[in-house]
Design a protein around this motif. Structure first.
Motif, short mmCIF file in Angstrom:
data_model
loop_
_atom_site.label_atom_id
_atom_site.label_comp_id
_atom_site.label_asym_id
_atom_site.label_seq_id
_atom_site.Cartn_x
_atom_site.Cartn_y
_atom_site.Cartn_z
N HIS A 260 1.14 -1.16 0.26
CA HIS A 260 0.02 -0.10 -0.21
C HIS A 260 1.19 1.18 0.15
CE1 HIS A 260 -3.23 3.02 0.63
NE2 HIS A 260 -2.41 3.19 1.76
N GLU A 263 2.50 1.61 -3.65
CA GLU A 263 2.08 2.35 -4.88
C GLU A 263 0.84 3.26 -3.99
OE1 GLU A 263 0.29 -0.71 -7.11
OE2 GLU A 263 2.65 0.16 -6.34
N LYS A 264 1.25 3.86 -2.98
CA LYS A 264 0.75 5.23 -2.51
C LYS A 264 1.67 6.60 -3.39
CE LYS A 264 -0.73 8.50 1.31
NZ LYS A 264 -1.24 8.51 2.41
N ARG A 265 3.15 5.52 -2.67
CA ARG A 265 4.34 6.95 -3.30
C ARG A 265 4.76 7.30 -4.35
NH1 ARG A 265 8.44 5.03 1.54
NH2 ARG A 265 7.00 6.30 3.14
N GLU A 267 1.63 6.91 -6.99
CA GLU A 267 0.58 7.75 -7.51
C GLU A 267 0.96 9.22 -7.55
OE1 GLU A 267 -3.88 6.79 -7.56
OE2 GLU A 267 -2.82 7.18 -5.76
N GLN A 268 1.44 9.22 -5.75
CA GLN A 268 2.11 10.50 -5.59
C GLN A 268 2.91 11.15 -6.99
OE1 GLN A 268 3.54 10.11 -1.35
NE2 GLN A 268 1.26 10.92 -0.96
N PRO A 277 -4.17 3.85 -5.40
CA PRO A 277 -5.00 3.83 -3.98
C PRO A 277 -6.41 5.10 -4.12
CG PRO A 277 -2.32 3.91 -3.59
CD PRO A 277 -2.66 3.68 -5.32
N SER A 278 -6.00 5.77 -4.95
CA SER A 278 -6.84 7.12 -5.25
C SER A 278 -8.09 6.23 -6.07
CB SER A 278 -6.86 8.14 -6.35
OG SER A 278 -6.32 7.55 -7.34
N ARG A 281 -10.32 4.52 -3.60
CA ARG A 281 -11.01 5.04 -2.88
C ARG A 281 -12.63 5.60 -3.11
NH1 ARG A 281 -5.65 7.12 -1.30
NH2 ARG A 281 -6.49 9.16 -2.45
#
Length: 486
Positions: A260, A263-265, A267-268, A277-278, A281
């Motif tokens: 997680h 993957e979040k980084r 996407e950032q 992650p977006s 959500r």
């Protein structure tokens, strides 16, 4: 409509017009998708024969199924992205060759260890193959033809699961030249070669004009998480839960958190990761994916334990084991044909009604098995199985249609890949968890072991009936939502 050969396919960098897909090409692509989906389930009725032939342990038999499912789930999104970048026609043909060769290796396997390894390769090849079908439909078809092809894919993927056990029973019982269970894999060779030859001529080449990069860290981490979770769940009971099984389960939790964060980084940084992650959500995805996972856990477990109950408990041969599931197959197919119209008209209410029908069918089936055991006939199970099949077809179609409702068009392929990945993960998880529960209880009474698993399954379906009301509204527009176009 003229048939377009792959060699004449327009190059994406010269202009954006995509060659049309001939109706025969639609059928050939559906056949290419049918084989890998069917192969997850075709082994269920062959498990007793494989056990006798290769002296396999119950945990090894579970790995024959779960190993395929894990590889399929882990590499599915990667397969879609490779097709977008390198050409879907080329990857479809390459993956089909790999699937045929892996099927041959399965059919010739001299030991259960070799069979498990070949099944893992077969699952990985399936993961590269299936996304090309959906993506080609999206890019080479328009309007009503696209909607019809996607609906046919939904029906094909559902019916393949049930037909797999029927075909498996027929082939095992035929015992062709004394080969017992081996034809369930070897049959893929001639069928795959026919699909290969025809697809090479009439399926156009397509690729994404803006392909998404391969998320190698996300793919490796997600695959490692699945392996760390499913191996101890599959092997733990048979081995008495040694220390390393608990270590792997703890590692799976850690890997899930790391996945997680990575993957979040990603996407950032402006990248499109394997599991954005977006995207997760979004209301339709966050709610719908949980329901798809739960549905798949219950469905995968049911197909596994029902086959063992019929053969090991009622001592039916593989043919009767396969025929036992036929009422469910017929009603699932009929329900899949009617589902798009009913979902458009009644929306989420049709999904809830389908879940209630499935719940009633499962409860009826459990009652029949408990009351009549061990003198249960195929005819006495036919009606409850038919009711369950009709209900789950409506729920299955509605879940696939609703999960992508809020996904932006340009991320439709990413969302579709995540959806099918969670579906395949759920099927493997169902075998590993509820399948293990059944195997542990079966020595103390097969009918009660089946009933215990189905009580859990029915609880899942009851929650799905209620949860359908929380999903986005189903409108006609969602029929044409792109499914795979990374």
């Amino acid at each position: 409509m003229a048939t377009t050969h792959s060699g004449a396919a327009a190059r994406p960098h010269t202009h954006h017009r995509t060659p049309e897909l001939h109706p025969t090409g639609v059928l050939i692509l559906l056949a290419g998708a049918f084989l890998p989906i069917m192969d997850f389930f075709i082994t269920n009725v062959a498990l007793p024969s494989i056990d006798t032939s290769l002296h396999a342990s119950p945990a090894s038999l579970q790995l024959v199924i779960a190993g395929y499912g894990v590889a399929y789930a882990a590499f599915l999104v990667l397969g879609g992205r490779l097709g977008d970048r390198h050409g879907r026609h080329r990857l479809f043909l390459t993956a089909l060759v790999a699937f045929v060769l892996a099927s041959l290796a399965c059919g010739l396997a001299p030991s259960v260890e070799v069979l498990i390894a070949a099944r893992i390769v077969q699952g990985a090849a399936a993961a590269l193959l299936v996304p090309q079908v959906l993506a080609t439909f999206h890019h080479a078809l328009e309007g009503e033809r696209k909607a019809r092809a996607l609906a046919l894919y939904g029906a094909t993927s559902g019916i393949a699961a049930v037909v797999g056990q029927l075909v498996g029973g027929l082939l095992v019982s035929a015992n062709i030249a004394g080969t017992s269970w081996r034809p369930i894999f070897l049959v893929n060779v001639p069928i795959g070669l026919v699909v290969l030859l025809v697809a090479a001529r009439i399926v156009p080449d397509t690729r994404s004009h803006h392909p998404v990069g391969v998320d190698l860290p996300g793919t490796v981490l997600f695959a490692a998480t699945l392996v760390a979770l499913l191996v101890p769940l599959t092997e733990g009971h048979a081995l008495g839960w040694p220390w390393w099984t608990w270590l792997l389960l703890a590692l799976a939790a850690v890997l899930g958190v790391v996945t997680h964060l990575v993957e979040k980084r990603a996407e950032q940084r402006g990248e499109i990761p394997l599991l954005p992650p977006s995207l997760l959500r979004l209301p339709s995805m966050s709610r719908g994916l949980v329901m798809v996972l739960a549905f798949s856990i219950g469905f995968g477990a049911f197909m596994f334990v029902f086959a063992l109950t019929i053969q090991d408990g009622l001592h039916a041969d593989a043919l009767h084991g396969g025929l036992a599931i036929l009422p469910m197959a017929l009603l699932f197919f009929a329900g899949s044909v009617l589902a798009p119209r009913l979902l458009t008209r009644f929306g989420r209410a049709a999904m809830s009604a389908g879940a209630v029908a499935q719940l009633a069918g499962l409860a009826w089936l459990v009652a029949v098995l408990l009351m009549d055991w061990p003198h249960v006939g195929l005819w006495t199970m036919a009606a409850p199985l038919a009711l369950a099949g009709a209900g789950q077809s409506m729920l299955f179609a509605g879940l696939f249609r609703s999960v992508l409702a809020d996904v932006p068009a340009h991320l439709g392929g990413i969302g579709g890949g995540v959806l099918i990945t969670l579906q395949q993960s759920g099927l493997a998880l169902g075998v590993a968890t509820l399948g293990t529960l059944y195997i542990g209880l079966a020595p103390h009474g097969v009918s009660h072991a089946f009933a215990t698993v189905e009580y859990v399954h029915m609880a899942i379906v009851a929650l799905l009936a209620v949860g359908a009301a929380a999903l986005p509204r189903l409108t006609h527009a969602t029929v044409d939502t792109p499914v795979v176009d990374a």
